[in-house]
Design a protein around this motif. Structure first.
Motif, PDB file in Angstrom:
ATOM      1  N   GLU A  50       0.832  -1.209   0.000  1.00  0.00           N
ATOM      2  CA  GLU A  50       0.000   0.000   0.000  1.00  0.00           C
ATOM      3  C   GLU A  50       0.865   1.257   0.000  1.00  0.00           C
ATOM      4  N   PHE A  51       1.905   1.283   0.840  1.00  0.00           N
ATOM      5  CA  PHE A  51       2.787   2.446   0.895  1.00  0.00           C
ATOM      6  C   PHE A  51       3.591   2.588  -0.386  1.00  0.00           C
ATOM      7  N   ALA A  52       4.052   1.493  -0.941  1.00  0.00           N
ATOM      8  CA  ALA A  52       4.851   1.548  -2.166  1.00  0.00           C
ATOM      9  C   ALA A  52       4.010   2.014  -3.354  1.00  0.00           C
ATOM     10  N   VAL A  81      12.643  -5.148  15.825  1.00  0.00           N
ATOM     11  CA  VAL A  81      12.264  -6.368  15.123  1.00  0.00           C
ATOM     12  C   VAL A  81      11.850  -5.969  13.720  1.00  0.00           C
ATOM     13  N   ILE A  82      12.336  -6.707  12.729  1.00  0.00           N
ATOM     14  CA  ILE A  82      11.950  -6.435  11.346  1.00  0.00           C
ATOM     15  C   ILE A  82      11.099  -7.603  10.862  1.00  0.00           C
ATOM     16  N   ILE A  83       9.938  -7.265  10.338  1.00  0.00           N
ATOM     17  CA  ILE A  83       8.981  -8.258   9.860  1.00  0.00           C
ATOM     18  C   ILE A  83       8.981  -8.248   8.341  1.00  0.00           C
ATOM     19  N   ASP A  84       9.158  -9.412   7.733  1.00  0.00           N
ATOM     20  CA  ASP A  84       9.133  -9.590   6.275  1.00  0.00           C
ATOM     21  C   ASP A  84      10.031  -8.592   5.545  1.00  0.00           C
ATOM     22  N   ASN A  85      11.168  -8.264   6.136  1.00  0.00           N
ATOM     23  CA  ASN A  85      12.157  -7.348   5.542  1.00  0.00           C
ATOM     24  C   ASN A  85      11.596  -5.975   5.197  1.00  0.00           C
ATOM     25  N   SER A  86      10.430  -5.613   5.752  1.00  0.00           N
ATOM     26  CA  SER A  86       9.843  -4.346   5.330  1.00  0.00           C
ATOM     27  C   SER A  86       9.182  -3.530   6.429  1.00  0.00           C
ATOM     28  N   ARG A 109       2.616   1.864  16.539  1.00  0.00           N
ATOM     29  CA  ARG A 109       2.116   3.100  15.937  1.00  0.00           C
ATOM     30  C   ARG A 109       2.916   3.378  14.681  1.00  0.00           C
ATOM     31  N   VAL A 110       2.241   3.600  13.572  1.00  0.00           N
ATOM     32  CA  VAL A 110       2.906   3.904  12.306  1.00  0.00           C
ATOM     33  C   VAL A 110       3.450   5.321  12.375  1.00  0.00           C
ATOM     34  N   VAL A 111       4.782   5.456  12.203  1.00  0.00           N
ATOM     35  CA  VAL A 111       5.402   6.775  12.265  1.00  0.00           C
ATOM     36  C   VAL A 111       5.948   7.224  10.922  1.00  0.00           C
ATOM     37  N   GLY A 112       5.950   6.335   9.930  1.00  0.00           N
ATOM     38  CA  GLY A 112       6.395   6.783   8.625  1.00  0.00           C
ATOM     39  C   GLY A 112       6.804   5.661   7.693  1.00  0.00           C
ATOM     40  N   PHE A 113       7.096   6.053   6.467  1.00  0.00           N
ATOM     41  CA  PHE A 113       7.526   5.130   5.423  1.00  0.00           C
ATOM     42  C   PHE A 113       8.804   5.668   4.813  1.00  0.00           C
ATOM     43  N   ASP A 114       9.834   4.846   4.788  1.00  0.00           N
ATOM     44  CA  ASP A 114      11.101   5.196   4.167  1.00  0.00           C
ATOM     45  C   ASP A 114      11.069   4.656   2.750  1.00  0.00           C
ATOM     46  N   ASP A 115      10.734   5.524   1.779  1.00  0.00           N
ATOM     47  CA  ASP A 115      10.590   5.052   0.402  1.00  0.00           C
ATOM     48  C   ASP A 115      11.918   4.630  -0.209  1.00  0.00           C
ATOM     49  N   PHE A 116      13.026   5.158   0.284  1.00  0.00           N
ATOM     50  CA  PHE A 116      14.346   4.765  -0.213  1.00  0.00           C
ATOM     51  C   PHE A 116      14.645   3.319   0.169  1.00  0.00           C
ATOM     52  N   MET A 117      14.371   2.966   1.422  1.00  0.00           N
ATOM     53  CA  MET A 117      14.622   1.604   1.906  1.00  0.00           C
ATOM     54  C   MET A 117      13.407   0.691   1.714  1.00  0.00           C
ATOM     55  N   GLY A 118      12.258   1.277   1.425  1.00  0.00           N
ATOM     56  CA  GLY A 118      11.040   0.487   1.268  1.00  0.00           C
ATOM     57  C   GLY A 118      10.555  -0.093   2.587  1.00  0.00           C
ATOM     58  N   GLU A 119      10.765   0.644   3.685  1.00  0.00           N
ATOM     59  CA  GLU A 119      10.412   0.157   5.014  1.00  0.00           C
ATOM     60  C   GLU A 119       9.386   1.050   5.689  1.00  0.00           C
ATOM     61  N   ILE A 120       8.488   0.418   6.402  1.00  0.00           N
ATOM     62  CA  ILE A 120       7.524   1.124   7.225  1.00  0.00           C
ATOM     63  C   ILE A 120       8.067   1.124   8.645  1.00  0.00           C
TER      64      ILE A 120
END
Length: 128
Positions: A50-52, A81-86, A109-120
């Motif tokens: 969704e973020f991508a 902890v990283i879930i599903d590499n994202s 709590r969702v604090v942001g999306f790093d579009d460069f790394m593709g991580e939430i």
């Protein structure tokens, strides 16, 4: 003489405002997510997609909201902890029960999306 008083007063006001902003950023947004109901329950891969696909729409939907994310633990660090590499979950405190490659349900709590790394990024996370 009058000019130096005005400059001094302006400097004091600027310092007080800076301290207030710093305090709000560091402490003003803290919530007790353990007692808060999650707004959404999603799979890590789905929320990442969704973020991508449309980060603006996803930000409006998820940003600053409590969410439950399911997936597989791909990395474990002291307070992270990283879930599903994202989905990067910043834990409130280390949890020795969380192991690599296990299926997990995390609330945070969702604090942001790093579009460069593709991580939430989620903070205040806890395993449920």
């Amino acid at each position: 003489m009058k000019k130096s008083r005005i400059i001094g007063l302006a400097l004091i006001i600027a310092i007080v405002i800076a301290i207030g902003v710093y305090w709000y950023v560091m402490h003003g947004g803290a919530r007790n997510l353990a007692s808060e109901d999650a707004t959404y329950t999603v799979n890590a891969k789905d929320i990442t997609q969704e973020f991508a696909t449309n980060s603006e729409r996803a930000n409006k939907k998820y940003l600053e909201k409590a969410v439950v994310v399911t997936g597989k633990v791909t990395e474990v660090h002291a307070n992270q902890v990283i879930i599903d590499n994202s989905v990067v979950c910043l834990l409130q405190q280390p949890d020795s029960k969380i192991k690599l490659n296990q299926s997990i349900i995390m609330k945070g709590r969702v604090v942001g999306f790093d579009d460069f790394m593709g991580e939430i990024k989620l903070d205040q996370c806890l395993s449920i």
